[in-house]
Scaffold this active site. Structure first.
Site, PDB file in Angstrom:
ATOM      1  N   SER A   1      -2.615  -3.844  -0.037  1.00 25.07           N
ATOM      2  CA  SER A   1      -3.732  -2.731  -0.313  1.00 25.07           C
ATOM      3  C   SER A   1      -4.932  -3.167  -1.267  1.00 25.07           C
ATOM      4  CB  SER A   1      -3.013  -1.520  -0.939  1.00 25.07           C
ATOM      5  OG  SER A   1      -2.158  -1.006  -0.379  1.00 25.07           O
TER       6      SER A   1
ATOM      7  N   ARG B   1       2.361  -0.788   7.054  1.00 28.97           N
ATOM      8  CA  ARG B   1       3.176  -2.042   6.188  1.00 28.97           C
ATOM      9  C   ARG B   1       4.652  -1.717   5.623  1.00 28.97           C
ATOM     10  NH1 ARG B   1      -2.029  -2.112   2.229  1.00 28.97           N
ATOM     11  NH2 ARG B   1      -2.464  -3.686   4.045  1.00 28.97           N
TER      12      ARG B   1
ATOM     13  N   ASP C   1      -6.757  11.858   0.009  1.00 27.01           N
ATOM     14  CA  ASP C   1      -5.601  11.917   1.145  1.00 27.01           C
ATOM     15  C   ASP C   1      -4.492  11.158   0.349  1.00 27.01           C
ATOM     16  OD1 ASP C   1      -6.664   9.301   0.816  1.00 27.01           O
ATOM     17  OD2 ASP C   1      -6.798   8.847   2.993  1.00 27.01           O
ATOM     18  N   HIS C   2      -4.648  10.396  -0.866  1.00 21.83           N
ATOM     19  CA  HIS C   2      -3.792   9.763  -1.379  1.00 21.83           C
ATOM     20  C   HIS C   2      -2.607  10.297  -2.275  1.00 21.83           C
ATOM     21  CE1 HIS C   2      -4.863   6.218   0.440  1.00 21.83           C
ATOM     22  NE2 HIS C   2      -4.330   5.272  -0.144  1.00 21.83           N
TER      23      HIS C   2
ATOM     24  N   ASP D   1     -10.291   0.923   0.693  1.00 23.85           N
ATOM     25  CA  ASP D   1      -8.914   0.997   1.274  1.00 23.85           C
ATOM     26  C   ASP D   1      -8.667  -0.204   2.356  1.00 23.85           C
ATOM     27  OD1 ASP D   1      -6.610   3.035   1.426  1.00 23.85           O
ATOM     28  OD2 ASP D   1      -6.665   1.790   3.202  1.00 23.85           O
TER      29      ASP D   1
ATOM     30  N   ARG E   1      -6.253  -2.216  -3.499  1.00 21.55           N
ATOM     31  CA  ARG E   1      -6.530  -1.449  -5.011  1.00 21.55           C
ATOM     32  C   ARG E   1      -6.931  -2.655  -5.942  1.00 21.55           C
ATOM     33  NH1 ARG E   1      -0.094  -0.450  -4.731  1.00 21.55           N
ATOM     34  NH2 ARG E   1      -1.109   0.404  -2.537  1.00 21.55           N
TER      35      ARG E   1
END
Length: 796
Positions: free
Chosen positions: A685, A490, A123-124, A188, A687
């Site tokens: 995030s 965000r 999806d990213h 995520d 990440r």
């Protein structure tokens, strides 16, 4: 307890006993994609009973689900906010940007197959340019190497693979995998979306996912529990999004750190649209089944990530029961049997309680530059004029994982249709991002997509898109001051379009649509008038949206790839010449000595999110190549020395350069370095690249006033030292050209602070106390060089 009583009354005691006896004998699959993995409420109940006897007090819902997944419920020390829990989550979910590194780490572990049900969601990596079909086709071509890697790795190691175009990970989880009482971890930060279905879903880094996929107990600091008591009823323009926008304004971006936010109270049952608020149970018509109630709660839980919360959750109720039925799952009957496990105990205590009266709640809009800067919509125009924010709305964007349900789309379409009926189109650009293929196909069939197109909008691909910076925006130049409004979660500086001058505001889809039509922030749809094409003045009426499509959902295309039962003979190829994928090399072990005379690489000023540390957008393509993506390390952070970004002094050469370039030069010359930062360092995030990159480029410690939860854990996982000033004002004592030594590593023990020797260039020295939150297991990670190194050590 109240919800449970209502549920029993609604179902009927006799019906419940008959219903449950059948359910009790049968095993119920966790999802239709995993027919041999079963829901285990009995284990949950057993663990909760053990813990409840030990603690001898009522438990919150959060505690029941979390403690119900303890590795050792008999002996685990439990103290909210202090001890570390060892847990066995039920499943793992990974989005494609983070899955690359997670799967590379899993491959490095040497394990043959995942130990729990796991999925990858593409999806990213789909950039928004011209529209859904073309953008998707382009993404498949550009990212073919990465998609092939994830697909083949999933097949080899037993991981389900959702192809590009499936939709956003959190929507797919809600539709297929979340259920009351499940514990799911996802790579995520918005994984908490699943709390709308009574699940404990927690965002983590890839290394944490590897632990769970390996079957190793996963560690989580025992969360505090913040109770949000909802009373009253939503009405008019006020939506579920306004609940979390209000909560964000109260708690700020770090007020939920270390806590689970648990919603309760009589107002819980009003988190949906008017039809639901007035309906009775059981529904008189199948078309009134309250499926959208779950999505309203999911919106609230999703954006709980913006207050730093570990996760958020709602109690099990009849609307969740119906949602499970409508999404084709048999779990509801079993959940009824264990309903007392899936709601808080009467008399349970919260660490903090916030009360929100929904009767008094007004539509909100938060921003710019931070999701906790809350304003009522009625006041934001005046505030913008006072602050000098651009009033003109350049773009309105709806959808994303936060707000893309059928009801969200219907309410936005109802606002757009009113404008069309008066001969108006949007003054701003307008984009729509469906959350899943099911939503895209259904809104296209039911005419919503046409309405959006007619009003001047464009439907993008089923993906994250502009929400995470995957937006090829061309209507303004970089540096041009402008305003956008979104229904995303965000709005950090430059997050959506890489333009630090873009003032991004977060609100509900219906308010976004109204502001896009009006073209200005200075518009309150509750009181202000628009001018029709014939000159007539008119007001928009409050939006409406169907709970369910009258023709049921259109599933769209089948986009799921099931892993084979045995993938051991399959091969995962990674080209050594690739600039997108790179197999991992182990990090070096701790030397056994103190860290001496480390150079301050950068003293960061102000907010430093994971977007600042490891930018997304065009950098997402390098998420599987650690060396290449390290070229974005801290390029968005503000240097306290000169208030510049990506411009720091190289103290070996005396010249200024980019942060990654200077770090590489230090590493090549054997100079270890540290980063010094401000409050809530690493928010945003999940990440883990924001932790991998400093480790890869020679960093040893990150010293700040305070950390965001996920980032602090990610740093520990990679063998770095995340440390906090015992006295936050000591931040001011650090100079950009300092050298710092950290002493006491030979006696590294939980709870024992370190002493930092700070040498200034003028010859003076400061001694500062630094705190840490390492436990014994995490200290072993540091000593081994990383959690992955430690995992390998334990295999031998």
């Amino acid at each position: 307890a109240v919800v449970y009583t209502i549920l029993l009354l609604a179902l009927g005691h006799g019906a419940r006993r008959l219903h449950v006896s059948a359910a009790y004998r049968a095993k119920v699959a966790m999802s239709r994609f995993e027919p041999t993995s079963f829901v285990n409420y009995e284990k949950l109940r057993s663990n909760v009973d053990i813990v409840q006897k030990r603690l001898n007090r009522p438990l919150t819902l959060s505690e029941k689900i979390v403690y119900g997944h303890l590795n050792d419920p008999h002996n685990q020390e439990i103290d909210r906010g202090r001890t570390y829990l060892r847990l066995h989550p039920d499943r793992v979910a990974m989005q494609d940007a983070t899955a690359q590194m997670a799967m590379l780490q899993f491959i490095s572990s040497g394990l043959p197959k995942v130990a729990v049900p796991s999925t990858i969601h593409c999806d990213h990596l789909i950039e928004a340019q011209t529209g859904g079909p073309k953008d998707l086709a382009r993404a498949k071509e550009i990212n073919q190497e990465v998609y092939n890697f994830l697909s083949s790795a999933g097949a080899k190691y037993g991981v389900g693979f959702w192809k590009p175009g499936s939709g956003i990970i959190h929507q797919i989880i809600l539709e297929n995998y979340a259920y009351p009482g499940v514990m799911l971890i996802g790579t995520d930060s918005h994984t908490p979306n699943g709390g709308g279905l009574g699940a404990i879903c927690i965002g983590v880094g890839g290394a944490d996912a590897v632990d769970v996929m390996a079957g190793i107990p996963w560690e989580l600091k025992c969360p505090k529990v913040i109770g949000v008591k909802l009373t009253g009823t939503l009405s008019g323009w006020t939506s579920p999004k306004d609940v979390i926008l209000k909560v964000a304004g109260i708690l700020t971006v770090k007020g939920g750190t270390g806590a689970i936010v648990e919603y309760h109270g009589p107002g819980v049952d009003s988190i949906s649209c008017t039809v639901l608020r007035q309906m009775t149970w059981p529904p008189q018509s199948p078309d009134l089944n309250p499926i959208e109630m779950v999505w309203g709660m999911a919106t609230i839980c999703n954006m709980g990530a913006e207050i730093g919360a570990t996760t958020s959750v709602f109690p099990y109720n009849h609307r969740m029961r119906t949602y499970l039925h409508k999404t084709g799952r048999e779990i509801a009957a079993l959940a009824d049997e264990y309903a007392n496990l899936l709601v808080p105990d009467e008399g349970c205590e919260y660490d903090q309680v916030i009360e929100i009266n929904l009767d008094e709640l007004k539509p909100h809009i938060n921003g710019p530059f931070t999701p906790d800067y809350a304003h009522p919509v009625s006041q934001v125009g005046a505030t913008a004029e006072e602050k000098g924010w651009p009033l003109e709305v350049k773009v309105g964007l709806i959808g994303s994982c936060t707000n893309s349900s059928y009801e969200d789309m219907g309410r936005a379409a109802s606002v757009a249709k009113q404008a069309l009926d008066k001969g108006l189109k949007c003054k701003a650009q307008f984009t729509v991002t469906p959350g899943s293929e099911q939503i895209r196909a259904t809104i296209e069939r039911d005419g919503y997509s046409k309405i959006f197109g007619d009003v001047g909008g464009i439907v993008l691909a089923n993906a994250c898109g502009p929400c995470i910076g995957q937006w090829d925006r061309r209507d303004v130049k970089k540096g041009e001051k402008n305003t956008i409004v979104t229904s995303f979660n965000r709005n950090f500086t430059a997050r959506n379009d890489a333009n630090p001058a873009t003032h991004a505001f977060v609100t509900s889809p219906e308010i976004v649509t109204a502001l896009a039509i009006a073209g200005t922030l200075n518009f309150n749809p509750e009181t202000d008038y628009l001018t029709a094409s014939n000159g007539e003045k008119f007001k928009l009426v409050p939006p409406t949206g169907d709970e369910l499509p009258t023709k049921d959902f259109d599933p769209g295309q089948d986009t799921y790839q099931h892993p084979p039962s045995d993938g051991s003979s399959l091969k995962v190829d990674v080209n050594s010449q690739s600039n997108r994928l790179q197999l991992l090399e182990p990090f070096d072990k701790w030397s056994g000595n103190d860290l001496v005379d480390m150079q301050v690489l950068i003293k960061v000023k102000g907010k430093c999110t994971t977007d600042h540390i490891s930018a997304a957008g065009p950098w997402l393509k390098f998420r599987g190549h650690l060396d290449n993506i390290s070229n974005n390390m801290l390029i968005g952070a503000v240097n306290s020395e000169n208030d510049a970004v990506n411009s720091i002094k190289n103290h070996l050469t005396g010249e200024y350069g980019g942060v990654p370039d200077v770090a590489r030069h230090y590493k090549a010359n054997g100079v270890s370095w540290v980063v010094v930062g401000d409050d809530n360092y690493g928010e945003g995030s999940s990440r883990e690249h924001a932790a991998l990159e400093p480790r890869h480029l020679g960093g040893r410690a990150i010293i700040v006033k305070s950390f965001a939860r996920i980032h602090e854990t990610n740093l520990k996982k990679q063998g770095l030292l995340p440390l906090t000033f015992s006295n936050p004002s000591d931040y001011d004592k650090i100079r950009p050209d300092d050298k710092i030594s950290i002493t006491g590593l030979q006696t590294f023990t939980p709870g024992k602070p370190f002493i930092a020797i700070v040498k200034h260039s003028d010859g003076s020295v400061d001694e500062l106390e630094l705190n840490h939150s390492f436990n014994e297991t995490q200290i072993e990670w540091f000593q081994a060089g990383s959690a992955l190194n430690r995992m390998k050590e334990l295999q031998h």
